[in-house]
Design a protein around this motif. Sequence first.
Motif, PDB file in Angstrom:
ATOM      1  N   GLU A  77       0.829  -1.207   0.000  1.00  0.00           N
ATOM      2  CA  GLU A  77       0.000   0.000   0.000  1.00  0.00           C
ATOM      3  C   GLU A  77       0.865   1.259   0.000  1.00  0.00           C
ATOM      4  OE1 GLU A  77      -2.490  -0.590   3.453  1.00  0.00           O
ATOM      5  OE2 GLU A  77      -4.240  -0.936   2.160  1.00  0.00           O
ATOM      6  N   LEU A  80       2.443   1.623  -3.401  1.00  0.00           N
ATOM      7  CA  LEU A  80       1.444   2.067  -4.380  1.00  0.00           C
ATOM      8  C   LEU A  80       1.226   3.569  -4.273  1.00  0.00           C
ATOM      9  CD1 LEU A  80      -0.763   1.500  -6.489  1.00  0.00           C
ATOM     10  CD2 LEU A  80      -2.321   1.011  -4.578  1.00  0.00           C
ATOM     11  N   GLY A  81       1.073   4.070  -3.046  1.00  0.00           N
ATOM     12  CA  GLY A  81       0.861   5.500  -2.851  1.00  0.00           C
ATOM     13  C   GLY A  81       2.039   6.330  -3.336  1.00  0.00           C
ATOM     14  N   ILE A  84       2.128   6.388  -7.212  1.00  0.00           N
ATOM     15  CA  ILE A  84       1.058   7.220  -7.774  1.00  0.00           C
ATOM     16  C   ILE A  84       1.433   8.689  -7.686  1.00  0.00           C
ATOM     17  CG2 ILE A  84      -1.306   8.010  -7.408  1.00  0.00           C
ATOM     18  CD1 ILE A  84      -2.057   5.163  -6.657  1.00  0.00           C
ATOM     19  N   VAL A  85       1.943   9.107  -6.525  1.00  0.00           N
ATOM     20  CA  VAL A  85       2.358  10.500  -6.341  1.00  0.00           C
ATOM     21  C   VAL A  85       3.492  10.854  -7.299  1.00  0.00           C
ATOM     22  CG1 VAL A  85       3.437  12.107  -4.735  1.00  0.00           C
ATOM     23  CG2 VAL A  85       1.598  10.617  -3.939  1.00  0.00           C
ATOM     24  N   SER A  87       4.173   9.477 -10.201  1.00  0.00           N
ATOM     25  CA  SER A  87       3.648   9.518 -11.567  1.00  0.00           C
ATOM     26  C   SER A  87       2.959  10.854 -11.842  1.00  0.00           C
ATOM     27  CB  SER A  87       2.664   8.368 -11.795  1.00  0.00           C
ATOM     28  OG  SER A  87       3.303   7.126 -11.642  1.00  0.00           O
ATOM     29  N   ILE A  88       2.124  11.289 -10.897  1.00  0.00           N
ATOM     30  CA  ILE A  88       1.434  12.579 -11.057  1.00  0.00           C
ATOM     31  C   ILE A  88       2.444  13.708 -11.156  1.00  0.00           C
ATOM     32  CG2 ILE A  88      -0.099  14.228  -9.908  1.00  0.00           C
ATOM     33  CD1 ILE A  88      -1.573  11.816  -8.703  1.00  0.00           C
ATOM     34  N   THR A 198       6.862   4.760 -13.295  1.00  0.00           N
ATOM     35  CA  THR A 198       6.252   4.729 -11.963  1.00  0.00           C
ATOM     36  C   THR A 198       4.774   4.394 -12.046  1.00  0.00           C
ATOM     37  OG1 THR A 198       5.981   7.147 -12.083  1.00  0.00           O
ATOM     38  CG2 THR A 198       7.918   6.308 -10.929  1.00  0.00           C
ATOM     39  N   GLY A 199       4.100   4.863 -13.103  1.00  0.00           N
ATOM     40  CA  GLY A 199       2.691   4.526 -13.283  1.00  0.00           C
ATOM     41  C   GLY A 199       2.492   3.046 -13.535  1.00  0.00           C
ATOM     42  N   ALA A 202       2.917   1.187 -10.349  1.00  0.00           N
ATOM     43  CA  ALA A 202       1.736   1.365  -9.499  1.00  0.00           C
ATOM     44  C   ALA A 202       0.609   0.437  -9.933  1.00  0.00           C
ATOM     45  CB  ALA A 202       1.273   2.826  -9.548  1.00  0.00           C
ATOM     46  N   VAL A 203       0.397   0.309 -11.254  1.00  0.00           N
ATOM     47  CA  VAL A 203      -0.649  -0.578 -11.770  1.00  0.00           C
ATOM     48  C   VAL A 203      -0.354  -2.033 -11.414  1.00  0.00           C
ATOM     49  CG1 VAL A 203      -1.708  -1.492 -13.880  1.00  0.00           C
ATOM     50  CG2 VAL A 203      -1.334   0.974 -13.631  1.00  0.00           C
ATOM     51  N   LEU A 206      -1.005  -2.586  -7.772  1.00  0.00           N
ATOM     52  CA  LEU A 206      -2.443  -2.629  -7.500  1.00  0.00           C
ATOM     53  C   LEU A 206      -3.039  -3.968  -7.900  1.00  0.00           C
ATOM     54  CD1 LEU A 206      -4.995  -1.165  -6.587  1.00  0.00           C
ATOM     55  CD2 LEU A 206      -5.227  -0.264  -8.907  1.00  0.00           C
TER      56      LEU A 206
END
Length: 212
Positions: A77, A80-81, A84-85, A87-88, A198-199, A202-203, A206
Amino acid sequence: MNFLLPFVLGFIVAAPGILLPGLLNITAAKINLQQGRQRAMIFALGASATIFVQSYIAVSFAKFLNRRPDVIYVLQEVGLGIFIVLSIFFFFFAKKPKPKTDEEVERLRNKSRFGEFFLGMLLSALNVLPIPFYVFASIALFRQGYFQFDTSFIFLFVIGAVMSSFLVFNLYISFFKRFEHKAEFFLRNINYFLGGITGLVAVITLIKMMRS
């Protein structure tokens, strides 16, 4: 004890996880192209130092973590967080790198080299995925009779993993340097490359969490 076996096992196990394009590999290549091979190698040393700590902790506590799947889930978890951060950030907030003048490149090369070392440590620390990876790998090898949970075996296994990781960093640094004349496109779109990596991680994380 066969001292070669744990080293070879660590070297082989680490290779697939670090060989594919990732945040650390691409960043090492970027630093090489912008600031030179020496600083890229310092970055790789910093990343490898963190990998040593992560893999040693993971393997040392593999038995405990194997009995506590909730701990693995929490680590996933967190990972993953973080991705995601990242990637954004890379897609929407990071500034596009601009070609640097000869004076700017020389100034970067003359600044303190500790920055790259700690950057390597930081980016490697943000990636918590190696911890469950080494946990699962060491347990799987143990069940097959190839792994031993004693101090010397674990240490040699971790040294092999770190050497493998550093070698892969060196390969990326050398590869991109060879094609330096074609690096303008890479540098211009580096943030999208990093954001895509990184995206994707994350996928994948998940999907693993949904299946567990």
